[in-house]
Design a protein around this motif. Structure first.
Motif, PDB file in Angstrom:
ATOM      1  N   GLU A 127     -52.052 -84.874  17.078  1.00 49.93           N
ATOM      2  CA  GLU A 127     -50.922 -85.710  17.495  1.00 49.93           C
ATOM      3  C   GLU A 127     -51.244 -86.613  18.683  1.00 49.93           C
ATOM      4  OE1 GLU A 127     -50.535 -81.689  19.576  1.00 49.93           O
ATOM      5  OE2 GLU A 127     -50.987 -82.428  17.539  1.00 49.93           O
ATOM      6  N   LYS A 128     -52.424 -86.438  19.283  1.00 48.87           N
ATOM      7  CA  LYS A 128     -52.804 -87.282  20.419  1.00 48.87           C
ATOM      8  C   LYS A 128     -53.511 -88.537  19.904  1.00 48.87           C
ATOM      9  CE  LYS A 128     -54.112 -85.629  24.325  1.00 48.87           C
ATOM     10  NZ  LYS A 128     -54.851 -84.963  25.422  1.00 48.87           N
ATOM     11  N   PRO A 129     -52.935 -89.725  20.119  1.00 51.16           N
ATOM     12  CA  PRO A 129     -53.538 -90.955  19.572  1.00 51.16           C
ATOM     13  C   PRO A 129     -54.801 -91.361  20.315  1.00 51.16           C
ATOM     14  CG  PRO A 129     -51.616 -91.481  20.900  1.00 51.16           C
ATOM     15  CD  PRO A 129     -51.665 -89.987  20.815  1.00 51.16           C
ATOM     16  N   ILE A 130     -55.614 -92.148  19.640  1.00 51.84           N
ATOM     17  CA  ILE A 130     -56.848 -92.681  20.218  1.00 51.84           C
ATOM     18  C   ILE A 130     -56.665 -94.175  20.472  1.00 51.84           C
ATOM     19  CG2 ILE A 130     -59.231 -93.314  19.628  1.00 51.84           C
ATOM     20  CD1 ILE A 130     -59.669 -90.628  18.515  1.00 51.84           C
ATOM     21  N   CYS A 131     -57.188 -94.637  21.601  1.00 53.86           N
ATOM     22  CA  CYS A 131     -57.027 -96.055  21.960  1.00 53.86           C
ATOM     23  C   CYS A 131     -58.189 -96.877  21.412  1.00 53.86           C
ATOM     24  CB  CYS A 131     -56.922 -96.211  23.465  1.00 53.86           C
ATOM     25  SG  CYS A 131     -58.478 -96.064  24.354  1.00 53.86           S
ATOM     26  N   ILE A 132     -58.071 -98.186  21.541  1.00 55.36           N
ATOM     27  CA  ILE A 132     -59.168 -99.067  21.134  1.00 55.36           C
ATOM     28  C   ILE A 132     -59.713 -99.796  22.357  1.00 55.36           C
ATOM     29  CG2 ILE A 132     -58.286 -99.357  18.810  1.00 55.36           C
ATOM     30  CD1 ILE A 132     -57.377-102.193  19.623  1.00 55.36           C
ATOM     31  N   CYS A 133     -60.979-100.143  22.276  1.00 53.34           N
ATOM     32  CA  CYS A 133     -61.678-100.818  23.362  1.00 53.34           C
ATOM     33  C   CYS A 133     -62.173-102.173  22.861  1.00 53.34           C
ATOM     34  CB  CYS A 133     -62.839 -99.952  23.828  1.00 53.34           C
ATOM     35  SG  CYS A 133     -63.904-100.703  25.072  1.00 53.34           S
ATOM     36  N   ILE A 134     -61.879-103.230  23.611  1.00 52.03           N
ATOM     37  CA  ILE A 134     -62.364-104.575  23.270  1.00 52.03           C
ATOM     38  C   ILE A 134     -63.052-105.161  24.493  1.00 52.03           C
ATOM     39  CG2 ILE A 134     -60.597-104.956  21.509  1.00 52.03           C
ATOM     40  CD1 ILE A 134     -59.037-106.610  23.535  1.00 52.03           C
ATOM     41  N   SER A 135     -63.703-106.300  24.308  1.00 54.19           N
ATOM     42  CA  SER A 135     -64.532-106.837  25.385  1.00 54.19           C
ATOM     43  C   SER A 135     -63.811-107.779  26.339  1.00 54.19           C
ATOM     44  CB  SER A 135     -65.758-107.547  24.799  1.00 54.19           C
ATOM     45  OG  SER A 135     -65.368-108.663  24.036  1.00 54.19           O
ATOM     46  N   SER A 136     -62.688-108.382  25.894  1.00 54.30           N
ATOM     47  CA  SER A 136     -62.023-109.362  26.757  1.00 54.30           C
ATOM     48  C   SER A 136     -60.604-109.650  26.282  1.00 54.30           C
ATOM     49  CB  SER A 136     -62.818-110.679  26.797  1.00 54.30           C
ATOM     50  OG  SER A 136     -62.781-111.297  25.522  1.00 54.30           O
ATOM     51  N   ASP A 183     -54.444 -97.251  10.545  1.00 50.02           N
ATOM     52  CA  ASP A 183     -53.525 -96.110  10.573  1.00 50.02           C
ATOM     53  C   ASP A 183     -54.071 -94.935  11.370  1.00 50.02           C
ATOM     54  OD1 ASP A 183     -51.588 -97.364   8.956  1.00 50.02           O
ATOM     55  OD2 ASP A 183     -52.676 -96.787   7.124  1.00 50.02           O
ATOM     56  N   ARG A 184     -55.329 -95.019  11.827  1.00 45.37           N
ATOM     57  CA  ARG A 184     -55.935 -93.877  12.527  1.00 45.37           C
ATOM     58  C   ARG A 184     -56.042 -94.094  14.028  1.00 45.37           C
ATOM     59  NH1 ARG A 184     -55.248 -90.074  13.453  1.00 45.37           N
ATOM     60  NH2 ARG A 184     -56.129 -88.043  13.047  1.00 45.37           N
ATOM     61  N   VAL A 185     -55.725 -95.291  14.497  1.00 45.29           N
ATOM     62  CA  VAL A 185     -55.722 -95.536  15.947  1.00 45.29           C
ATOM     63  C   VAL A 185     -54.281 -95.749  16.417  1.00 45.29           C
ATOM     64  CG1 VAL A 185     -58.049 -96.485  16.067  1.00 45.29           C
ATOM     65  CG2 VAL A 185     -56.143 -98.011  15.562  1.00 45.29           C
ATOM     66  N   GLY A 186     -54.010 -95.306  17.630  1.00 46.83           N
ATOM     67  CA  GLY A 186     -52.660 -95.442  18.155  1.00 46.83           C
ATOM     68  C   GLY A 186     -51.672 -94.570  17.392  1.00 46.83           C
ATOM     69  N   THR A 187     -50.400 -94.916  17.509  1.00 41.80           N
ATOM     70  CA  THR A 187     -49.344 -94.244  16.760  1.00 41.80           C
ATOM     71  C   THR A 187     -48.865 -95.183  15.656  1.00 41.80           C
ATOM     72  OG1 THR A 187     -47.550 -95.087  18.144  1.00 41.80           O
ATOM     73  CG2 THR A 187     -48.656 -93.073  18.903  1.00 41.80           C
ATOM     74  N   LYS A 188     -47.760 -94.813  15.024  1.00 39.60           N
ATOM     75  CA  LYS A 188     -47.221 -95.663  13.974  1.00 39.60           C
ATOM     76  C   LYS A 188     -46.765 -97.009  14.519  1.00 39.60           C
ATOM     77  CE  LYS A 188     -43.570 -95.832  10.483  1.00 39.60           C
ATOM     78  NZ  LYS A 188     -42.390 -95.127   9.898  1.00 39.60           N
ATOM     79  N   ASP A 189     -46.251 -97.004  15.758  1.00 34.59           N
ATOM     80  CA  ASP A 189     -45.638 -98.213  16.308  1.00 34.59           C
ATOM     81  C   ASP A 189     -46.353 -98.797  17.523  1.00 34.59           C
ATOM     82  OD1 ASP A 189     -43.410 -98.057  14.458  1.00 34.59           O
ATOM     83  OD2 ASP A 189     -42.679 -96.379  15.669  1.00 34.59           O
ATOM     84  N   GLY A 209     -67.495-105.040  17.216  1.00 36.08           N
ATOM     85  CA  GLY A 209     -66.054-105.215  17.053  1.00 36.08           C
ATOM     86  C   GLY A 209     -65.334-104.119  17.816  1.00 36.08           C
ATOM     87  N   PRO A 210     -64.012-104.048  17.728  1.00 37.92           N
ATOM     88  CA  PRO A 210     -63.258-103.034  18.481  1.00 37.92           C
ATOM     89  C   PRO A 210     -63.750-101.619  18.192  1.00 37.92           C
ATOM     90  CG  PRO A 210     -61.775-104.629  17.499  1.00 37.92           C
ATOM     91  CD  PRO A 210     -63.125-104.929  16.940  1.00 37.92           C
ATOM     92  N   LEU A 211     -63.771-100.814  19.241  1.00 37.07           N
ATOM     93  CA  LEU A 211     -64.187 -99.422  19.106  1.00 37.07           C
ATOM     94  C   LEU A 211     -63.021 -98.496  19.429  1.00 37.07           C
ATOM     95  CD1 LEU A 211     -67.658 -99.539  20.913  1.00 37.07           C
ATOM     96  CD2 LEU A 211     -67.264 -99.389  18.448  1.00 37.07           C
ATOM     97  N   ALA A 212     -62.909 -97.430  18.674  1.00 35.43           N
ATOM     98  CA  ALA A 212     -61.960 -96.368  19.011  1.00 35.43           C
ATOM     99  C   ALA A 212     -62.655 -95.463  20.020  1.00 35.43           C
ATOM    100  CB  ALA A 212     -61.572 -95.586  17.764  1.00 35.43           C
ATOM    101  N   ILE A 213     -62.029 -95.235  21.173  1.00 34.92           N
ATOM    102  CA  ILE A 213     -62.685 -94.436  22.208  1.00 34.92           C
ATOM    103  C   ILE A 213     -61.738 -93.384  22.775  1.00 34.92           C
ATOM    104  CG2 ILE A 213     -64.254 -96.306  22.859  1.00 34.92           C
ATOM    105  CD1 ILE A 213     -62.551 -96.608  25.445  1.00 34.92           C
ATOM    106  N   THR A 214     -62.341 -92.335  23.265  1.00 32.55           N
ATOM    107  CA  THR A 214     -61.653 -91.294  24.018  1.00 32.55           C
ATOM    108  C   THR A 214     -62.690 -90.633  24.909  1.00 32.55           C
ATOM    109  OG1 THR A 214     -60.276 -89.306  23.864  1.00 32.55           O
ATOM    110  CG2 THR A 214     -62.028 -89.552  22.235  1.00 32.55           C
TER     111      THR A 214
END
Length: 291
Positions: A127-136, A183-189, A209-214
């Motif tokens: 239930e803990k969402p994962i964030c995304i990382c971008i460069s700018s 659908d696997r990063v963040g929450t539904k909204d 490209g964007p990376l999912a990070i934790t």
């Protein structure tokens, strides 16, 4: 040198003529001067410019073989190292990477299976969402999310840096390059976005490209502040580590909920390396200027 040793022996026994003793001392002096001069020149130029004999006392060589690392590692100082980790991520691997705060586990947003691996590697609650990382921030601008002027201004003031912003999710993420992992990063909204103030991490995001990070630690344990901690704790579960030495911080980023920013409200979800007071000061200044 054998002649000199014989002369020293004869001199000790008082069997050496005075003239030969003077000649022996002159020869020893010349040898010492040459040795000193040759050692100095060879040291300055880091190579054998002047010939010298083998050392009289040889250091014992350490022939112990270092233990095999549990996963591939790469140096952040080398372009080849960055490309190596980028390749592993593109292939669906999970890698430990440096950020401007602590070390993180990263997976490509093009590969939802890799993001699932992160949950298993960390024993992270589903239930803990994962964030995304971008460069700018410019990457966000190109994706054209429907953000308000206040949110844009807030992001421009806190990015890049140790702050993560939670914003509304939308189809603009596909333009950003999130792809099949939508659908696997963040929450539904909502989705949390990081723009680290770290050249290596940003270059990596430009490649992949964007990376999912934790954070690169088993859930519930302290953050990893050196690549060796990532290798020792999770190396047997991941596909690679981008080594960058000590991290810049000892705690993770500060998380700010910006979902109600248009109402003049932000919420500090987690206080990390950036004090909550400083975040509020930035927001109040911008709010008073724009509203």
């Amino acid at each position: 040198m054998e002649v000199v040793l014989v002369c020293f022996l004869l001199s000790t026994l008082h069997k050496l003529p005075y003239e030969l003793e003077i000649a022996m001392l002159a020869l020893v002096s010349l040898v010492c001067i040459y040795g000193t001069f040759a050692s100095l020149i060879n040291c300055i130029f880091s190579q054998r410019v002047l010939p010298m004999g083998p050392p009289l006392i040889k250091e014992k060589m350490n022939l112990e073989i270092s233990p095999e690392l549990p996963c591939p590692v790469a140096s952040s100082r080398l372009s080849s190292g960055l490309l190596k980790i980028a390749g592993l991520l593109e292939e669906g691997g999970v890698c430990g990477i440096p950020t401007d705060t602590v070390y993180a586990l990263a997976a490509s947003c093009k590969n939802p299976q890799a993001i699932e691996k992160i949950y298993n590697i960390k024993d992270r609650p589903a239930e803990k969402p994962i964030c995304i990382c971008i460069s700018s921030v410019e990457q966000l601008v190109a994706a054209k999310p429907p953000f308000s002027p206040l949110l844009w201004e807030f992001m421009r003031n806190v990015y890049p840096g140790g702050i993560s912003c939670i914003v509304s999710k939308g189809n603009w993420l596909f333009k950003l390059g999130v792809g099949a992992a939508y659908d696997r990063v963040g929450t539904k909204d909502s989705i949390m976005i990081r723009v680290p103030d770290h050249t290596v991490t940003c270059h990596l995001c430009d490649i992949t490209g964007p990376l999912a990070i934790t954070s690169a630690n088993p859930s519930g344990e302290p953050d990893s502040t050196h690549h060796s901690m990532v290798i020792n704790r999770l190396g047997h579960k991941i596909q690679g580590v981008l080594c960058d030495g000590d991290s810049n911080e000892v705690v993770a980023s500060t998380v700010v909920n910006c979902l109600r920013i248009d109402e003049g409200i932000i919420t500090i979800v987690r206080e990390g390396c950036v004090p909550a007071v400083k975040v509020q000061q930035i927001f109040e200044r911008l709010k008073n200027t724009m509203l």
